[in-house]
Scaffold this motif. Structure first.
Motif, short mmCIF file in Angstrom:
data_model
loop_
_atom_site.label_atom_id
_atom_site.label_comp_id
_atom_site.label_asym_id
_atom_site.label_seq_id
_atom_site.Cartn_x
_atom_site.Cartn_y
_atom_site.Cartn_z
N LYS A 7 0.81 -1.22 0.00
CA LYS A 7 0.00 0.00 0.00
C LYS A 7 0.84 1.28 0.00
CE LYS A 7 -3.90 -2.19 2.36
NZ LYS A 7 -4.82 -2.15 3.52
N ARG A 8 2.16 1.16 -0.07
CA ARG A 8 3.02 2.34 0.01
C ARG A 8 3.11 3.06 -1.32
NH1 ARG A 8 7.82 -0.84 3.11
NH2 ARG A 8 6.63 -1.30 5.00
N ARG A 9 3.09 4.39 -1.26
CA ARG A 9 3.41 5.18 -2.44
C ARG A 9 4.89 5.00 -2.75
NH1 ARG A 9 2.35 11.05 -1.16
NH2 ARG A 9 2.76 10.43 0.99
N PRO A 10 5.26 5.06 -4.03
CA PRO A 10 6.68 4.87 -4.38
C PRO A 10 7.58 5.88 -3.67
CG PRO A 10 5.31 4.77 -6.33
CD PRO A 10 4.42 5.23 -5.22
N TRP A 11 8.73 5.45 -3.35
CA TRP A 11 9.84 6.21 -2.77
C TRP A 11 9.51 6.81 -1.41
CZ3 TRP A 11 10.99 11.64 -2.07
CH2 TRP A 11 12.30 11.85 -1.62
N ILE A 12 8.63 7.82 -1.35
CA ILE A 12 8.49 8.61 -0.12
C ILE A 12 7.97 7.78 1.04
CG2 ILE A 12 6.16 9.45 -0.70
CD1 ILE A 12 8.99 11.39 1.09
N GLU A 13 6.99 6.90 0.77
CA GLU A 13 6.46 6.12 1.89
C GLU A 13 7.32 4.91 2.21
OE1 GLU A 13 1.82 7.32 2.33
OE2 GLU A 13 2.22 5.45 1.25
#
Length: 589
Positions: A126-132
């Protein structure tokens, strides 16, 4: 927007919580926090939305800060006035890293703060790419676990409610301290299928302070009833006025001399004839003499009792009976040595000073003669000159003269400030050190204390006397004071030096047979000299300075106090030489 581009708040309607973050926001509200101090962060964007668009930015109202460390410092200052925690929110792992020094200060200061944190989805899918990915940390609470009373990462909105309830209860139970609750963004954003049934918040109060064990209490009563030269080490206490009055009653009843600690909030009136002085870690000859002659020592949660007792009664030598009142041992850890040395005591009463003092009074008042009446003592120390450069001692003396008949709250005093330099007659007169020695905390602690006094409608004038290093590191905290219209006077004791370290470098050089004259290198804030007043003005706060002539100092302080009384923050830049006051302003003992 208005014609100046200022945003206008759009009214919201509060109904049943729809999202996890709505339920969490309601859990924060039910604790009675009037404010939540924060620097915004995407990891708790859902909670932020709920605070604004579900709660309507009321109870708690957001106090916007320019740095997470300021958010914690403001909460610490609030608690130093109220004895109650305030909420602060910090963003993900990076915001928590910014906040760690403030959390450590609050821990060492034994001050309650409820820190709300957040993390990107622990579910990697469920993580957004890179930032999360970079803002997800396994066991994020491990960053601060060694200097918080408790931390948690609840796995559901309902669990988060219990976590916030437990966190507030544990932070509030003495010895107080910071706690940390970390919220997975998924928990915040999930839609609620139904609103969970919850027990009423009134059933989750912090436990009462424990009563003294009967045997230990009776032993203390016998020692104090027979003592003819007792000394009270008055240490960590609450801001309770009844507790303050009880300490005076006990000292007068047993005829005890009283010593307080410069690092701790005031706990006994410095104008009382039984008060014989403030001390730091090293006792003066006069205080050492009083303790050496004592036939009983009563420690009321003293800071570093072992360090003090060992100066008076070295190991292996005869000692007066020592009664220790403290429950600080409940939170001693192995990571940091903030608990100081292990004290040798004869009676160990595991509770807080207020409870023990009340029980001692109940037992001793029927047994002892009524105490004599004591007249108030004034600390009248005039400056040694009326014109010319301002020494640190001059600043202390002029400040004492200007404020001696005004109710002030000293939220901080700089390193090197002389002992016995202020007339302290109320629990709010002086709030002590920042706890952990974190430079840069003075400005934000001052904001939090002034905010609490403003909301209490106190007539007391909050004044933060800060060093220039403390001020420059924490200067952006002033923006919050300006934004929230918090009246507070900053007096900058400006020696253009990181003098604590300059002093150390001089000592090292002397010990090694090298020139101490070079101690200033890498320490002095010169070439150029920072414009501290301009730093304040950049945050929206006006002031005056530099004040370089003692002839102008009293009037500048008086003008600053009037500005604060009129409801605005103000800054005064006072130039002093790089020095420490080694002698007390007034010799009392």
């Amino acid at each position: 927007m208005d014609h100046q581009g200022t945003k206008r708040f759009v009214p919201v309607e509060t109904g049943a919580p729809r999202y996890g973050s709505d339920l969490i926001a309601a859990a924060i509200r039910e604790q009675g926090f009037p404010y939540i101090c924060l620097n915004p962060g995407a990891s708790y964007r859902h909670l932020h939305d709920s605070l604004v668009n579900y709660l309507g930015n009321e109870k708690p109202k957001i106090i916007l800060c320019m740095h997470e460390e300021h958010a914690i410092g403001i909460a610490q200052g609030w608690a130093k006035i109220t004895d109650r925690p305030l909420a602060a929110a910090v963003h993900s792992n990076v915001g928590l890293m910014h906040a760690t020094m403030g959390i450590f200060d609050a821990w060492c200061d034994r001050v309650p703060v409820v820190v709300i944190g957040a993390t990107g989805p622990l579910d990697a899918t469920k993580r957004r790419p890179w930032i999360e990915w970079i803002h997800c940390t396994i066991d994020q609470g491990g960053l601060v676990r060694n200097f918080t009373k408790w931390d948690d990462e609840p796995g559901s909105p309902e669990a988060a409610v219990e976590s916030i309830r437990r966190a507030t209860m544990l932070a509030s139970a003495r010895p107080g301290g910071p706690v940390y609750v970390n919220l997975d963004v998924t928990v915040q954003e999930m839609e609620l299928e139904k609103v969970p049934a919850l027990h009423d918040i009134s059933r989750f109060r912090a436990p009462a302070d424990p009563e003294p064990p009967r045997g230990e209490l009776e032993a203390a009563i016998e020692i104090l009833a027979k003592a003819r030269r007792p000394v009270i080490l008055s240490g960590r206490t609450s801001r309770s006025e009844p507790g303050w009055a009880d300490r005076i009653r006990l000292a007068e009843l047993i005829g005890a001399k009283v010593i307080t600690h410069v690092k701790l909030p005031t706990s006994f009136p410095t104008t009382h004839p039984l008060f014989i002085g403030e001390t730091g870690w090293k006792l003066s000859k006069s205080l050492l003499g009083h303790l050496t002659e004592a036939d009983a020592v009563l420690s009321l949660d003293w800071l570093d009792l072992a360090g003090t007792i060992n100066q008076v009664f070295p190991p292996g030598t005869p000692s007066a009976p020592v009664i220790s009142v403290s429950n600080d041992f409940h939170i001693h850890r192995g990571w940091n040595m903030d608990y100081q040395g292990l004290p040798a005591v004869d009676v160990n009463i595991p509770t807080v000073p207020e409870t023990a003092t009340a029980r001692l009074l109940e037992a001793l008042e029927p047994r002892l003669p009524a105490p004599k009446t004591y007249e108030r003592r004034r600390l009248n120390a005039e400056p040694s000159t009326t014109a010319g450069p301002i020494s640190l001692m001059d600043l202390a003396r002029v400040f004492n003269r200007v404020t001696r008949d005004i109710d002030v709250c000293l939220t901080s005093r700089p390193l090197g400030w002389p002992t016995n330099a202020n007339e302290l007659e109320h629990p709010h007169d002086y709030l002590g050190h920042n706890g952990g020695g974190g430079v840069g905390s003075g400005p934000s602690i001052g904001v939090g204390a002034a905010l609490a006094l403003r909301d209490m409608k106190s007539r007391r004038v909050p004044i933060a006397i800060v060093g220039d290093g403390d001020f420059t590191m924490g200067a952006t905290a002033l923006w919050t004071a300006a934004s929230e219209h918090i009246p507070l006077l900053y007096v900058i004791s400006n020696n253009n030096s990181y003098f604590n370290d300059e002093h150390h470098q001089g000592q090292v050089a002397v010990a090694r047979g090298r020139p101490p004259e070079n101690a200033w290198v890498g320490q002095r804030l010169q070439d150029p000299v920072p414009d501290l007043l301009m730093l304040a003005k950049a945050q929206g706060i006006d002031g005056e300075g530099p004040i370089i002539d003692i002839a102008n100092l009293a009037a500048a302080l008086e003008r600053g106090i009037e500005k604060v009384r009129a409801g605005q923050p103000w800054v005064i830049d006072v130039r002093v030489p790089p020095e420490y006051c080694r002698d007390p302003m007034v010799e009392l003992a």
